[in-house]
Design a protein around this motif. Sequence first.
Motif, PDB file in Angstrom:
ATOM      1  N   LEU A  31       0.825  -1.213   0.000  1.00 21.59           N
ATOM      2  CA  LEU A  31       0.000   0.000   0.000  1.00 21.59           C
ATOM      3  C   LEU A  31       0.859   1.262   0.000  1.00 21.59           C
ATOM      4  CD1 LEU A  31      -2.766  -1.085   2.562  1.00 21.59           C
ATOM      5  CD2 LEU A  31      -3.031  -0.783   0.093  1.00 21.59           C
ATOM      6  N   GLY A  32       2.089   1.137   0.474  1.00 26.29           N
ATOM      7  CA  GLY A  32       3.000   2.281   0.456  1.00 26.29           C
ATOM      8  C   GLY A  32       3.548   2.567  -0.931  1.00 26.29           C
ATOM      9  N   ILE A  33       3.627   1.549  -1.770  1.00 24.56           N
ATOM     10  CA  ILE A  33       4.197   1.703  -3.112  1.00 24.56           C
ATOM     11  C   ILE A  33       3.142   2.191  -4.112  1.00 24.56           C
ATOM     12  CG2 ILE A  33       5.240   0.437  -5.042  1.00 24.56           C
ATOM     13  CD1 ILE A  33       6.512  -1.424  -2.929  1.00 24.56           C
ATOM     14  N   THR A  34       1.906   1.711  -3.982  1.00 28.05           N
ATOM     15  CA  THR A  34       0.882   1.979  -5.008  1.00 28.05           C
ATOM     16  C   THR A  34       0.601   3.469  -5.244  1.00 28.05           C
ATOM     17  OG1 THR A  34      -0.794   1.536  -3.293  1.00 28.05           O
ATOM     18  CG2 THR A  34      -0.290  -0.249  -4.824  1.00 28.05           C
ATOM     19  N   PRO A  35       0.566   4.349  -4.227  1.00 27.00           N
ATOM     20  CA  PRO A  35       0.309   5.773  -4.526  1.00 27.00           C
ATOM     21  C   PRO A  35       1.364   6.388  -5.440  1.00 27.00           C
ATOM     22  CG  PRO A  35      -0.019   5.346  -2.188  1.00 27.00           C
ATOM     23  CD  PRO A  35       0.604   4.125  -2.767  1.00 27.00           C
ATOM     24  N   LEU A  36       2.620   5.940  -5.301  1.00 25.75           N
ATOM     25  CA  LEU A  36       3.691   6.466  -6.149  1.00 25.75           C
ATOM     26  C   LEU A  36       3.479   6.042  -7.600  1.00 25.75           C
ATOM     27  CD1 LEU A  36       6.697   5.644  -3.770  1.00 25.75           C
ATOM     28  CD2 LEU A  36       5.474   7.811  -3.999  1.00 25.75           C
ATOM     29  N   ILE A  37       3.034   4.793  -7.768  1.00 22.46           N
ATOM     30  CA  ILE A  37       2.763   4.293  -9.120  1.00 22.46           C
ATOM     31  C   ILE A  37       1.592   5.057  -9.735  1.00 22.46           C
ATOM     32  CG2 ILE A  37       2.102   2.261 -10.478  1.00 22.46           C
ATOM     33  CD1 ILE A  37       3.410   0.527  -8.297  1.00 22.46           C
ATOM     34  N   VAL A  38       0.543   5.292  -8.937  1.00 19.82           N
ATOM     35  CA  VAL A  38      -0.636   6.033  -9.415  1.00 19.82           C
ATOM     36  C   VAL A  38      -0.239   7.456  -9.810  1.00 19.82           C
ATOM     37  CG1 VAL A  38      -2.850   7.021  -8.713  1.00 19.82           C
ATOM     38  CG2 VAL A  38      -2.315   4.657  -8.143  1.00 19.82           C
ATOM     39  N   LEU A  39       0.614   8.101  -9.004  1.00 17.48           N
ATOM     40  CA  LEU A  39       1.058   9.460  -9.312  1.00 17.48           C
ATOM     41  C   LEU A  39       1.788   9.496 -10.665  1.00 17.48           C
ATOM     42  CD1 LEU A  39       1.419  12.412  -8.321  1.00 17.48           C
ATOM     43  CD2 LEU A  39       3.600  11.686  -7.323  1.00 17.48           C
ATOM     44  N   LEU A  45      -0.403   9.966 -18.094  1.00 21.52           N
ATOM     45  CA  LEU A  45      -1.705   9.982 -18.776  1.00 21.52           C
ATOM     46  C   LEU A  45      -2.048  11.396 -19.239  1.00 21.52           C
ATOM     47  CD1 LEU A  45      -4.245   8.423 -19.641  1.00 21.52           C
ATOM     48  CD2 LEU A  45      -5.198   8.896 -17.362  1.00 21.52           C
ATOM     49  N   ILE A  46      -1.827  12.384 -18.344  1.00 14.64           N
ATOM     50  CA  ILE A  46      -2.124  13.779 -18.709  1.00 14.64           C
ATOM     51  C   ILE A  46      -1.252  14.231 -19.874  1.00 14.64           C
ATOM     52  CG2 ILE A  46      -1.967  16.167 -17.884  1.00 14.64           C
ATOM     53  CD1 ILE A  46      -2.723  15.071 -15.093  1.00 14.64           C
ATOM     54  N   ASN A  47       0.014  13.916 -19.810  1.00 14.64           N
ATOM     55  CA  ASN A  47       0.920  14.302 -20.894  1.00 14.64           C
ATOM     56  C   ASN A  47       0.536  13.632 -22.214  1.00 14.64           C
ATOM     57  OD1 ASN A  47       2.474  16.001 -19.312  1.00 14.64           O
ATOM     58  ND2 ASN A  47       3.920  14.387 -18.725  1.00 14.64           N
ATOM     59  N   SER A  48       0.127  12.354 -22.123  1.00 15.68           N
ATOM     60  CA  SER A  48      -0.254  11.626 -23.344  1.00 15.68           C
ATOM     61  C   SER A  48      -1.516  12.206 -23.952  1.00 15.68           C
ATOM     62  CB  SER A  48      -0.450  10.140 -23.042  1.00 15.68           C
ATOM     63  OG  SER A  48       0.764   9.547 -22.626  1.00 15.68           O
ATOM     64  N   ILE A  68      -4.454   3.844 -18.754  1.00 14.75           N
ATOM     65  CA  ILE A  68      -5.737   3.744 -18.033  1.00 14.75           C
ATOM     66  C   ILE A  68      -5.900   2.354 -17.427  1.00 14.75           C
ATOM     67  CG2 ILE A  68      -8.243   3.735 -18.306  1.00 14.75           C
ATOM     68  CD1 ILE A  68      -7.886   5.963 -20.396  1.00 14.75           C
ATOM     69  N   ALA A  69      -5.550   1.326 -18.215  1.00 15.08           N
ATOM     70  CA  ALA A  69      -5.635  -0.051 -17.701  1.00 15.08           C
ATOM     71  C   ALA A  69      -4.702  -0.232 -16.510  1.00 15.08           C
ATOM     72  CB  ALA A  69      -5.278  -1.030 -18.814  1.00 15.08           C
ATOM     73  N   GLY A  70      -3.518   0.378 -16.607  1.00 11.05           N
ATOM     74  CA  GLY A  70      -2.570   0.305 -15.486  1.00 11.05           C
ATOM     75  C   GLY A  70      -3.122   0.968 -14.236  1.00 11.05           C
ATOM     76  N   GLN A  71      -3.760   2.159 -14.411  1.00 11.48           N
ATOM     77  CA  GLN A  71      -4.386   2.847 -13.277  1.00 11.48           C
ATOM     78  C   GLN A  71      -5.473   1.979 -12.638  1.00 11.48           C
ATOM     79  OE1 GLN A  71      -5.833   6.710 -14.558  1.00 11.48           O
ATOM     80  NE2 GLN A  71      -4.262   7.722 -13.342  1.00 11.48           N
ATOM     81  N   PHE A  72      -6.281   1.373 -13.505  1.00 10.33           N
ATOM     82  CA  PHE A  72      -7.365   0.510 -13.007  1.00 10.33           C
ATOM     83  C   PHE A  72      -6.800  -0.665 -12.215  1.00 10.33           C
ATOM     84  CE2 PHE A  72      -9.944  -3.317 -13.628  1.00 10.33           C
ATOM     85  CZ  PHE A  72     -11.120  -2.917 -13.015  1.00 10.33           C
ATOM     86  N   ALA A  73      -5.762  -1.307 -12.768  1.00 12.89           N
ATOM     87  CA  ALA A  73      -5.176  -2.480 -12.101  1.00 12.89           C
ATOM     88  C   ALA A  73      -4.566  -2.111 -10.749  1.00 12.89           C
ATOM     89  CB  ALA A  73      -4.103  -3.102 -13.007  1.00 12.89           C
ATOM     90  N   THR A  75      -5.226   0.606  -8.880  1.00 15.00           N
ATOM     91  CA  THR A  75      -6.272   1.064  -7.948  1.00 15.00           C
ATOM     92  C   THR A  75      -7.080  -0.120  -7.413  1.00 15.00           C
ATOM     93  OG1 THR A  75      -6.443   3.140  -9.185  1.00 15.00           O
ATOM     94  CG2 THR A  75      -8.236   2.622  -7.672  1.00 15.00           C
ATOM     95  N   SER A  76      -7.409  -1.079  -8.284  1.00 12.18           N
ATOM     96  CA  SER A  76      -8.176  -2.259  -7.850  1.00 12.18           C
ATOM     97  C   SER A  76      -7.365  -3.104  -6.870  1.00 12.18           C
ATOM     98  CB  SER A  76      -8.564  -3.106  -9.064  1.00 12.18           C
ATOM     99  OG  SER A  76      -9.382  -2.383  -9.929  1.00 12.18           O
ATOM    100  N   THR A  77      -6.085  -3.289  -7.200  1.00  5.63           N
ATOM    101  CA  THR A  77      -5.216  -4.058  -6.301  1.00  5.63           C
ATOM    102  C   THR A  77      -5.117  -3.386  -4.936  1.00  5.63           C
ATOM    103  OG1 THR A  77      -3.908  -4.827  -8.187  1.00  5.63           O
ATOM    104  CG2 THR A  77      -2.898  -5.002  -5.997  1.00  5.63           C
ATOM    105  N   ASN A  78      -4.983  -2.059  -4.959  1.00  6.92           N
ATOM    106  CA  ASN A  78      -4.915  -1.290  -3.707  1.00  6.92           C
ATOM    107  C   ASN A  78      -6.180  -1.499  -2.875  1.00  6.92           C
ATOM    108  OD1 ASN A  78      -3.261   0.967  -2.338  1.00  6.92           O
ATOM    109  ND2 ASN A  78      -5.330   1.807  -2.355  1.00  6.92           N
ATOM    110  N   SER A  79      -7.335  -1.450  -3.539  1.00  8.86           N
ATOM    111  CA  SER A  79      -8.618  -1.620  -2.851  1.00  8.86           C
ATOM    112  C   SER A  79      -8.761  -3.033  -2.284  1.00  8.86           C
ATOM    113  CB  SER A  79      -9.763  -1.336  -3.825  1.00  8.86           C
ATOM    114  OG  SER A  79     -11.004  -1.521  -3.205  1.00  8.86           O
ATOM    115  N   ILE A  80      -8.356  -4.042  -3.069  1.00  8.79           N
ATOM    116  CA  ILE A  80      -8.445  -5.435  -2.601  1.00  8.79           C
ATOM    117  C   ILE A  80      -7.569  -5.647  -1.369  1.00  8.79           C
ATOM    118  CG2 ILE A  80      -7.836  -7.824  -3.196  1.00  8.79           C
ATOM    119  CD1 ILE A  80      -8.642  -7.096  -6.114  1.00  8.79           C
TER     120      ILE A  80
END
Length: 602
Positions: A31-39, A45-48, A68-73, A75-80
């Motif tokens: 859970l400590g790593i996932t926010p950095l990946i999301v950021l 995504l914004i630049n693209s 987008i698929a990466g963000q979904f994966a 975020t879902s993993t974080n929630s699980i």
Amino acid sequence: MDREVLKKAFQIVWINGKGWLLLTLVSNILLGITPLIVLWLSKELINSVLELIQNKNPENYQHIIVLIAGQFAVTSTNSIIKHFKDYYDKVFSIKLDQIIQESVLTKISEIPLNIFEKQDFYNHLVRINGSQGGRFIAPINQLLEILKVSINIVGFLFFLYQVHFALVIFSFIAAIPMYILNKKLGTRGFLIKYHNTPAGRELEYIVHLFKDRQTTKEIRVYNLTQYLKEKWKTRFQEVVKDTIKLIKMNQATKLGTETISTLTYSVASLLIVHITSSKRLTIGDFVAVGQAVQGLQNLFNQISLLFANIHNEMLYIKDLFDFLEIRTGTDTNEAEAIDFDIGVLKNEINIINLSFKYDPNGRDILKNINLKIKKGEKIAVVGSNGSGKTTFAKCITGLYPIETGKVFLDGIDINKIKPGSLYKMFSIIFQDFNRYAYSVYENIGYGDVEKVGDYEDIERIARLCGIDSFIQNFKEKYHTRLGKRLFDGEDLSGGQWQKIALSRAMFKGSEIVILDEPTSALDPISEKNIFEEFNKMFSNKTVIFISHRLSSIKFADRIIVLKDGCLIEEGTHDELIGNKNEYYNLYHSQAEWYTSKVMSQR
């Protein structure tokens, strides 16, 4: 933070939940790593998207879909992980709560009875009630949460430091006052609960008076409803007054820290705009930096709050450990204590220079008692109210710790005997004997819990004590539940309950029987008849009768007279009457009172 308390809490958690601890550690790292990946994904995504808008390049569509698929994966993993962790937190909290409550119950059963006379003990007991499992795992969870937050912080710090070091400072400023204020609030909250415990106990007591079917009768008859409601209202307002003050302080603290956070973020935003104008930052970088500043600020605030919460939880856990470490009053190491087999009293009980006081600075309840009781002897202990009779019984049975003087069973100091082994030597019927809200079988069988399922022997004892006849009238016979406290059971009369208590004592089959005024609510003639019946039933036992009515115990082999905690006379009834001292005066004053009462009723 009390490191010793935290260490003890960690040991208990480790012993009972290694799996939970390892699971929490791994989940917090993830859970400590996932926010950095999301950021990073958000920035890309914004630049693209901007590049797609500006250059109309169709190849960017595929890249955007992957992001987008990466963000979904992620975020879902974080929630699980979060929900999975929350589930196991709650399950382990329940398990740990059971373990801790069992420890508390065990401790309560080991604490000397005289400690129960102290109000501080009851206040302490009330404070540690509730879900302790959650409190125990909270500081461990929060420490591991700090690990998760620290991973986030390191990532954000690395990212922001590359942009401008001042952004790091602005993110950190608000965390310092938040930690100090929340720590003070937590300590104040604990102290308020500590000091309001007596008032809280009184509130519970008044509510009990209204709810209990035994006490509510008198409240109505004496018209006490309004008076007790006013007393409850006064105490409630005292408690609420302090609580409202704490809520007010808490809200003021939140407002202050949120204002500081908003101010520092605003200053940081201006700095970000300045950096963007002076450096070539993409829109994605700009958004990411803003998110990182806000995220880092929240993380610093969160970590300061976690440290404050750990400090606050430690106060409650230390209070629990203080309770579990209350001295049990015995000076014998459990490993050195010996067993004293039931039913093997061969010679005598020898009491030497026995004195007792509830408080080290208080008055002596018993003073220098010296007495020998032979095996099979029937002893009566008499005296006016407050003379020390019940205290004497509790001392010789080990219920009260003996610190001055000695009590020996066949030459063995009872302080050297294991408590469980010592208690097996005695069957006791107290004046306030227990009325268990369970079946007849259990009410009698509790005399010897190891044989509680021996229905045949229980019924034999019931017939011997003369209670089988009214039990047979119950629909479910011996399976009938008694009283209305827990179930819709059968109500018994006072006399019937006394015979149930007698049956329980007989079922235990101990060598020494103590009857501590169990019939004091009866009239003198009834009490005399029951005592004589007891004497016949326990003819082969060593029996100690305790009574303040002298006419009921004339049959005793020896009568012991207590006054103000001192043994002042002993002998047979006839001997003591002939001495014309305290016993003589008590006996004749009671005889005159009974005679005058009978004459007035004619």
